[in-house]
Design a protein around this motif. Structure first.
Motif, PDB file in Angstrom:
ATOM      1  N   VAL A 126      26.030 -21.433   0.731  1.00 11.99           N
ATOM      2  CA  VAL A 126      25.131 -21.116   1.842  1.00 11.99           C
ATOM      3  C   VAL A 126      25.815 -21.614   3.105  1.00 11.99           C
ATOM      4  O   VAL A 126      25.882 -22.815   3.363  1.00 11.99           O
ATOM      5  CB  VAL A 126      23.753 -21.789   1.645  1.00 11.99           C
ATOM      6  N   LEU A 127      26.348 -20.680   3.887  1.00 11.65           N
ATOM      7  CA  LEU A 127      27.151 -21.032   5.057  1.00 11.65           C
ATOM      8  C   LEU A 127      26.307 -21.347   6.284  1.00 11.65           C
ATOM      9  O   LEU A 127      26.739 -22.084   7.161  1.00 11.65           O
ATOM     10  CB  LEU A 127      28.126 -19.888   5.369  1.00 11.65           C
ATOM     11  N   GLU A 128      25.105 -20.769   6.350  1.00  8.55           N
ATOM     12  CA  GLU A 128      24.205 -21.008   7.478  1.00  8.55           C
ATOM     13  C   GLU A 128      22.779 -21.025   6.963  1.00  8.55           C
ATOM     14  O   GLU A 128      22.483 -20.452   5.925  1.00  8.55           O
ATOM     15  CB  GLU A 128      24.348 -19.906   8.543  1.00  8.55           C
ATOM     16  N   GLY A 129      21.905 -21.664   7.717  1.00  7.50           N
ATOM     17  CA  GLY A 129      20.503 -21.696   7.327  1.00  7.50           C
ATOM     18  C   GLY A 129      20.208 -22.863   6.400  1.00  7.50           C
ATOM     19  O   GLY A 129      21.107 -23.560   5.931  1.00  7.50           O
ATOM     20  N   LEU A 130      18.920 -23.046   6.144  1.00  5.68           N
ATOM     21  CA  LEU A 130      18.474 -24.174   5.347  1.00  5.68           C
ATOM     22  C   LEU A 130      18.862 -24.041   3.881  1.00  5.68           C
ATOM     23  O   LEU A 130      19.383 -24.964   3.272  1.00  5.68           O
ATOM     24  CB  LEU A 130      16.948 -24.304   5.467  1.00  5.68           C
ATOM     25  N   HIS A 131      18.612 -22.871   3.317  1.00  4.38           N
ATOM     26  CA  HIS A 131      18.954 -22.636   1.916  1.00  4.38           C
ATOM     27  C   HIS A 131      19.084 -21.140   1.643  1.00  4.38           C
ATOM     28  O   HIS A 131      18.940 -20.321   2.551  1.00  4.38           O
ATOM     29  CB  HIS A 131      17.949 -23.302   0.976  1.00  4.38           C
ATOM     30  N   LEU A 132      19.357 -20.769   0.396  1.00  8.71           N
ATOM     31  CA  LEU A 132      19.633 -19.378   0.030  1.00  8.71           C
ATOM     32  C   LEU A 132      18.493 -18.442   0.414  1.00  8.71           C
ATOM     33  O   LEU A 132      18.714 -17.351   0.937  1.00  8.71           O
ATOM     34  CB  LEU A 132      19.919 -19.292  -1.479  1.00  8.71           C
ATOM     35  N   LYS A 133      17.263 -18.867   0.160  1.00  9.47           N
ATOM     36  CA  LYS A 133      16.130 -17.994   0.441  1.00  9.47           C
ATOM     37  C   LYS A 133      15.769 -17.959   1.923  1.00  9.47           C
ATOM     38  O   LYS A 133      14.797 -17.314   2.298  1.00  9.47           O
ATOM     39  CB  LYS A 133      14.923 -18.401  -0.403  1.00  9.47           C
ATOM     40  N   SER A 134      16.573 -18.609   2.761  1.00 10.78           N
ATOM     41  CA  SER A 134      16.395 -18.450   4.206  1.00 10.78           C
ATOM     42  C   SER A 134      16.810 -17.056   4.646  1.00 10.78           C
ATOM     43  O   SER A 134      16.484 -16.633   5.755  1.00 10.78           O
ATOM     44  CB  SER A 134      17.230 -19.484   4.974  1.00 10.78           C
TER      45      SER A 134
ATOM     46  N   GLY B  68      14.152 -25.687  -4.533  1.00  9.47           N
ATOM     47  CA  GLY B  68      13.640 -24.389  -4.981  1.00  9.47           C
ATOM     48  C   GLY B  68      14.035 -23.247  -4.058  1.00  9.47           C
ATOM     49  O   GLY B  68      14.185 -22.104  -4.493  1.00  9.47           O
ATOM     50  N   GLY B  69      14.203 -23.542  -2.769  1.00  4.92           N
ATOM     51  CA  GLY B  69      14.625 -22.516  -1.826  1.00  4.92           C
ATOM     52  C   GLY B  69      16.049 -22.051  -2.032  1.00  4.92           C
ATOM     53  O   GLY B  69      16.477 -21.058  -1.455  1.00  4.92           O
ATOM     54  N   ASP B  70      16.796 -22.769  -2.878  1.00  2.48           N
ATOM     55  CA  ASP B  70      18.165 -22.356  -3.205  1.00  2.48           C
ATOM     56  C   ASP B  70      18.254 -21.623  -4.541  1.00  2.48           C
ATOM     57  O   ASP B  70      19.344 -21.298  -4.989  1.00  2.48           O
ATOM     58  CB  ASP B  70      19.088 -23.580  -3.251  1.00  2.48           C
TER      59      ASP B  70
END
Length: 202
Positions: free
Chosen positions: A85-93, A45-47
């Motif tokens: 998503v190049l960095e971080g946990l997911h898109l909503k990071s 969901g975070g993506d």
């Protein structure tokens, strides 16, 4: 399993009893549930960023192309675009919706690259609210009857410079929320929220 609620996606991760409990609660509310059963597909969901017009799906360690395809199949009336998503946990990071047509976005190179891809993929022009801190861009927007635009965001104690940017949203009721403990296990504000658009008699 992911659950689709009128454009909102709820990811249920963890033990079977958690998944079944969430499914039972949503079924009791009379909501349409679509189960993702393809074991090769992953979707966090975070993506998933729903703008009200379209979906952007981050391709990350937690979400793959097959997961994005299943989401697109479930929401045939909306465009679904994928974003690396190049960095971080997911898109909503590093991004979320701060209002209709307004994307809150972090200022890191990875966040700005993702935003550029989203702008290229979309037929709609979104305004942006650029925040100094990527994690501060994870906020929760609600349009509440009698309250109007309401935005939950991280506290000034955690992200003081980003809080100053949020204060520029004069039409919003701003509610700072402490999230320091949940952040230790990668829990952001949108991870802790399930918004359901139902009448008050439910």
């Amino acid at each position: 399993m992911f659950v689709l609620i009128s454009g909102l996606i709820v990811i249920v991760i963890g033990w079977r009893y958690q998944t079944e409990a969430m499914k039972a609660a949503l079924t009791e509310l009379g909501l349409n549930i679509v189960e993702m059963t393809d074991e090769s597909a992953t979707l966090d969901g975070g993506d998933v960023l729903f703008t009200g017009r379209e979906f952007f799906v981050g391709l990350s360690k937690r979400t793959n192309q097959r997961g994005a395809e299943i989401l697109a199949d479930a929401f045939k009336d909306y465009a679904v675009s994928t974003v690396p998503v190049l960095e971080g946990l997911h898109l909503k990071s590093f991004c979320s919706m701060a209002a209709p047509g307004l994307i809150a976005i972090g200022s890191s190179e990875a966040a700005q690259k993702a935003l550029k891809i989203m702008q290229q993929m979309s037929d709609h022009k979104y305004d942006k609210l650029t925040l100094p801190d990527d994690l501060a861009a994870n906020c929760v927007y609600m349009n509440l009857p009698g309250k109007g635009h309401v935005l939950l965001h991280c506290t000034p104690e955690v992200f003081p410079e980003s809080a100053k940017v949020f204060e520029k949203l004069k039409d919003h009721m701003l509610i700072p929320v402490t999230n320091q403990e949940k952040a230790k296990v990668d829990g952001a504000l949108t991870c802790l929220s399930v918004l359901i658009n139902k009448k008050n008699n439910i």
